[in-house]
Write an enzyme that holds these catalytic residues in place. Structure first.
Site, PDB file in Angstrom:
ATOM      1  N   GLY A  58      -2.209 -61.105 -93.060  1.00 50.88           N
ATOM      2  CA  GLY A  58      -1.376 -60.129 -93.756  1.00 50.88           C
ATOM      3  C   GLY A  58      -0.012 -60.039 -93.101  1.00 50.88           C
ATOM      4  N   ARG A  69       4.700 -46.154 -90.032  1.00 50.01           N
ATOM      5  CA  ARG A  69       4.093 -46.825 -88.880  1.00 50.01           C
ATOM      6  C   ARG A  69       4.476 -46.213 -87.535  1.00 50.01           C
ATOM      7  NH1 ARG A  69       4.646 -51.335 -87.327  1.00 50.01           N
ATOM      8  NH2 ARG A  69       2.451 -51.642 -86.863  1.00 50.01           N
ATOM      9  N   CYS A 107      10.600 -32.587 -92.322  1.00 44.01           N
ATOM     10  CA  CYS A 107      10.514 -31.436 -91.417  1.00 44.01           C
ATOM     11  C   CYS A 107       9.339 -31.526 -90.463  1.00 44.01           C
ATOM     12  CB  CYS A 107      10.460 -30.172 -92.250  1.00 44.01           C
ATOM     13  SG  CYS A 107      11.972 -30.026 -93.208  1.00 44.01           S
TER      14      CYS A 107
END
Ligand code: LLP
Length: 420
Positions: free
Chosen positions: A277, A314, A343
């Site tokens: 991947g 990530r 936030c």
């Protein structure tokens, strides 16, 4: 190698200057390079030539955009899918059903039936009961479902705990010491054509040693299964090869990996399956963003960009590092923190990093965002769902629209009793 380079001081994706994409599509936006996808697909395939008979199934979870899948289908890649949704994408991109592998620890009965109807090439079984259910579904259709049994080799892949999958306490695969007995029982079902075994021990692997150790265990298992009278024709070695994220990172190359595979599997006499991947998609994409503000900070200024944790998760999820560079660097540098508008303090891409000096309105990119980027995006804080652009030479196209908050709001309902 990738095709995001500076020309006349401005970063280009292949022959397209990134400011032209920002102008046409707005920011934030993911930008992919077709040439980079093709190159990675070819390099990985060439690297495995010494390993003999090989089937490549791109793990589409890394980047499931249908245009990307079309490029990889063109390169002769099949697909590794983990849901009916991914299977539909693979089929929509023109990947033949017989080249699709269905992995995943929680395939529903409905998904198993759908995949049988589609005629997919291989089911990677995660537990015995799944094998029994699949066998019954296939038998009722007068078919035998092609399958392999995923085993858990109990190897520490040495990667982030959240993307480690091959330790015995992880939810994946069946314990390797129970595999022969389970294989014996499952292979008695008429509806199942049990052809071999599969493993996948984790992602972003920076060291080949744990993989080699896992493959050695699989080699022993194959010998035991054959000694028990089973015909083993396939072994699925999964994905997991890492890519460099930080300047100066040195990772095993696809060629190093291919040489190790050839060595580890020399006497197996099977068709080897792979599910790469990140190594295909990671460096084929960047996240293009605009600086909204440079906010003075107590220690370092905060560069507030218009991309956030909802666009690229990530960093918040795995403490990942994504390199940040200006699209048109001036040569000056600054020490800064980089954060998005969401936030949460977790919406921070970097702290105390030495970066190209930027000011409000400048464009920058997070590199190595082609894998597990857009596909993990959300609309948290009622932000738009980030769009995707594919570049090919001097042309580009929007391959996923920006989904605006109004569209998402329009799919929500206030029930009758709350209306006024
Ligand atoms: N095969 C199976 C069964 C998998 O579970 C995975 C990834 C792959 C293949 C592809 O692995 P790769 O070659 O990409 O390492 N979201 C995380 C990564 C999760 C990987 C999950 N499984 C991240 O952003 O780092």
């Amino acid at each position: 190698m990738n095709h995001f380079d500076y020309r006349d001081g401005v970063m280009h994706a292949e022959d397209v200057a990134l400011p032209a994409i920002a102008e046409a599509v707005g920011t934030p936006v993911y930008v992919y390079s077709t040439a980079t996808f093709r190159r990675h697909a070819q390099v990985f395939r060439d690297a495995l030539k010494p390993a003999g008979r090989v089937h490549l199934a791109y793990a589409i979870k890394a980047n499931p955009n249908v245009a990307v899948l079309r490029v990889l289908a063109d390169e002769g890649y099949g697909a590794d899918v983990v849901s009916a949704g991914e299977m539909q994408r693979a089929l929509a991109a023109g990947i033949p059903a017989s080249d699709i592998v269905f992995s995943g620890v929680g395939k529903t009965r409905g998904e198993l039936a759908q995949a049988l109807d589609a005629g997919i090439g291989q089911f990677n079984l995660e537990l015995e009961e799944e094998g029994e259910v699949l066998a019954a579904l296939a038998h009722a259709r007068g078919e035998r479902a092609p399958a392999v049994l995923r085993v858990n080799p109990d190897v520490d892949a040495g990667t982030h705990a959240k993307i480690s999958t091959g330790r015995k306490e992880n939810k994946f695969g069946v314990a390797i010491d129970q595999a022969v007995a389970m294989f014996d029982r499952l292979s008695k079902h008429d509806g199942l054509d049990l052809r071999g075994v599969a493993i996948h021990i984790g992602s972003q692997l920076a060291d080949l040693a744990p993989l080699e150790a896992a493959y050695a265990r699989i080699g022993e298992l194959v010998a035991e299964l054959r000694a028990a009278g089973h015909r083993i024709s396939r072994v699925d070695l999964g994905g997991g090869l890492g890519v460099p994220y930080k300047p100066g990172d040195v990772l095993p190359s696809p060629a190093d990996y291919g040489a190790m595979v050839a060595r580890a599997t020399a006497d197996w006499d099977v068709e080897l399956m792979f599910e790469p991947g990140r190594v295909i998609a990671g460096n084929a994409g960047v996240l293009l963003t605009e600086v909204i503000w440079v906010k003075p900070g107590v220690v370092n200024p905060y560069v507030i960009v218009d991309a956030a944790m909802n666009d690229l998760a990530r960093v918040a999820m795995y403490d990942a590092y994504h390199d940040f560079v200006a699209v048109a660097p001036t040569g000056e540098r600054m020490m800064a923190n980089i954060a998005g508008p969401v936030c949460e303090t977790g919406d921070t891409f970097a702290m105390g990093r030495d970066i190209d000096a930027v000011k409000s309105g400048d464009l920058g990119v997070f590199r190595t965002a082609g894998a597990y980027g857009a596909t993990m995006a959300s609309t948290y804080n009622s932000r738009a769902l980030v769009p995707e652009v594919l570049v090919d030479g001097d042309r580009f196209a929007v391959v996923a629209d920006r989904i605006h908050p109004e569209t998402i709001l329009a799919a929500e309902r206030v029930p009758e009793w709350l209306k006024r």
